[in-house]
Design a protein around this motif. Structure first.
Motif, short mmCIF file in Angstrom:
data_model
loop_
_atom_site.label_atom_id
_atom_site.label_comp_id
_atom_site.label_asym_id
_atom_site.label_seq_id
_atom_site.Cartn_x
_atom_site.Cartn_y
_atom_site.Cartn_z
N ILE A 69 5.13 -5.95 4.00
CA ILE A 69 4.82 -5.83 4.28
C ILE A 69 5.32 -4.40 4.81
O ILE A 69 5.92 -3.77 5.02
N VAL A 70 4.35 -4.00 5.98
CA VAL A 70 3.88 -2.39 6.14
C VAL A 70 4.93 -1.91 7.44
O VAL A 70 4.63 -0.89 7.39
N GLY A 71 4.76 -2.99 8.61
CA GLY A 71 5.13 -2.23 9.64
C GLY A 71 4.58 -4.25 10.28
O GLY A 71 4.47 -4.69 10.04
N ALA A 72 5.47 -3.58 11.55
CA ALA A 72 4.33 -4.44 12.92
C ALA A 72 2.94 -5.60 13.03
O ALA A 72 2.75 -6.11 13.33
N LYS A 73 2.70 -4.41 12.52
CA LYS A 73 0.46 -4.57 12.70
C LYS A 73 -0.15 -4.42 11.20
O LYS A 73 -1.37 -4.60 11.29
N ALA A 74 0.94 -4.57 10.13
CA ALA A 74 -0.27 -4.43 9.14
C ALA A 74 0.84 -4.89 7.46
O ALA A 74 2.11 -4.98 7.74
N PHE A 75 0.38 -5.27 6.68
CA PHE A 75 0.96 -6.00 5.39
C PHE A 75 -0.70 -5.73 4.02
O PHE A 75 -1.49 -5.88 4.33
N GLN A 76 0.20 -5.95 3.42
CA GLN A 76 -0.83 -5.89 1.42
C GLN A 76 -0.55 -7.29 1.74
O GLN A 76 0.22 -7.79 1.61
N MET A 77 -1.98 -7.28 1.30
CA MET A 77 -2.01 -8.59 0.55
C MET A 77 -2.46 -9.12 -1.21
O MET A 77 -3.10 -8.11 -0.99
N LEU A 89 -5.23 -4.05 2.09
CA LEU A 89 -3.95 -3.57 3.56
C LEU A 89 -4.77 -4.53 4.66
O LEU A 89 -5.99 -4.01 4.38
N VAL A 90 -4.14 -4.81 5.37
CA VAL A 90 -4.66 -5.73 6.27
C VAL A 90 -3.89 -5.05 7.42
O VAL A 90 -2.89 -5.42 7.76
N ILE A 91 -4.81 -4.66 8.40
CA ILE A 91 -4.79 -4.19 9.70
C ILE A 91 -4.87 -5.50 11.04
O ILE A 91 -5.46 -5.61 11.06
N ASN A 92 -3.78 -5.71 11.74
CA ASN A 92 -3.98 -6.39 12.99
C ASN A 92 -3.74 -5.07 14.46
O ASN A 92 -2.19 -4.53 14.43
N VAL A 132 6.23 6.18 5.21
CA VAL A 132 4.96 4.63 5.09
C VAL A 132 4.14 5.66 4.93
O VAL A 132 2.83 4.52 4.27
N LYS A 133 3.51 6.42 5.65
CA LYS A 133 2.32 7.02 5.97
C LYS A 133 2.33 7.88 4.36
O LYS A 133 0.61 7.43 4.65
N GLN A 134 2.58 9.35 3.99
CA GLN A 134 2.20 9.08 3.11
C GLN A 134 1.79 7.75 1.57
O GLN A 134 1.04 8.00 0.92
N LYS A 135 3.10 7.19 1.89
CA LYS A 135 2.82 6.02 0.87
C LYS A 135 1.62 5.42 0.81
O LYS A 135 0.86 5.27 -0.17
N ILE A 136 0.63 4.63 2.16
CA ILE A 136 -0.24 4.01 2.21
C ILE A 136 -1.49 5.44 2.51
O ILE A 136 -2.28 4.61 1.58
N GLU A 137 -1.22 5.95 2.79
CA GLU A 137 -2.02 6.80 2.24
C GLU A 137 -2.46 7.55 1.09
O GLU A 137 -3.78 7.28 0.61
N ALA A 138 -1.74 7.35 0.21
CA ALA A 138 -2.04 7.95 -1.19
C ALA A 138 -2.34 6.32 -1.79
O ALA A 138 -3.51 6.73 -3.32
#
Length: 155
Positions: A69-77, A89-92, A132-138
């Motif tokens: 879970i990456v946050g309330a609006k996203a998760f890795q699948m 990455l899935v963004i709701n 989280v931004k840095q990790k996800i962007e990388a």
């Protein structure tokens, strides 16, 4: 033929009280161009990663396991395959009504786009902290992301 066309145009009804396996509708946010029909092409996370250019802007339906879970609006699948490390990455646009937790199997229908952090922050009001931004962007810069229209927990 006319009956077939008539049946295809009938809108589906949505339940007002979601069950644990009911699809969760995620509305379009802001000016984000989500034009996915109710069901996309069944595919895999591996295919989304390998055929990204071909799938950009296309609706897909992908089944797999929630890895993180990456946050309330996203998760890795990730794919359901045991020896496969592909993930997406899935963004709701809004948090799902049915809890999405790590390790759960889910079915996601949405549009494939290339990940551009600034666009997604603006379009979906993501409130990720700097780490989280840095990790996800990388991890996902210029890679595919699925903008979920529906997310369904598979029991």
């Amino acid at each position: 033929m006319a009956l077939l066309l008539l049946a295809c145009g009938t809108p589906e009804r949505e339940a007002t009280v979601p069950s644990p396996t009911a699809p969760v509708t995620v509305p379009n946010a802001g000016n984000a161009p989500v034009t996915a029909p109710d069901a996309g092409t069944n595919t895999s996370v591996e295919t989304v990663n390998q055929d990204t250019r071909k799938l950009i802007g296309q609706a897909v339906t992908v089944s797999g396991e929630v890895e993180e879970i990456v946050g309330a609006k996203a998760f890795q699948m990730e794919d359901e395959k045991i020896f496969n490390n592909d993930k997406v990455l899935v963004i709701n646009a809004t948090p799902a009504a049915v809890p999405i937790t790590e390790g759960k199997d889910v079915r996601v229908t949405g549009v494939v786009r290339e990940f551009v952090l600034a666009e997604f922050e603006k379009d979906y009001n993501l409130t990720w902290d700097l780490d989280v931004k840095q990790k996800i962007e990388a991890e996902y810069k210029n890679k595919p992301v699925i903008l979920a229209k529906t997310t369904q927990v598979i029991e």
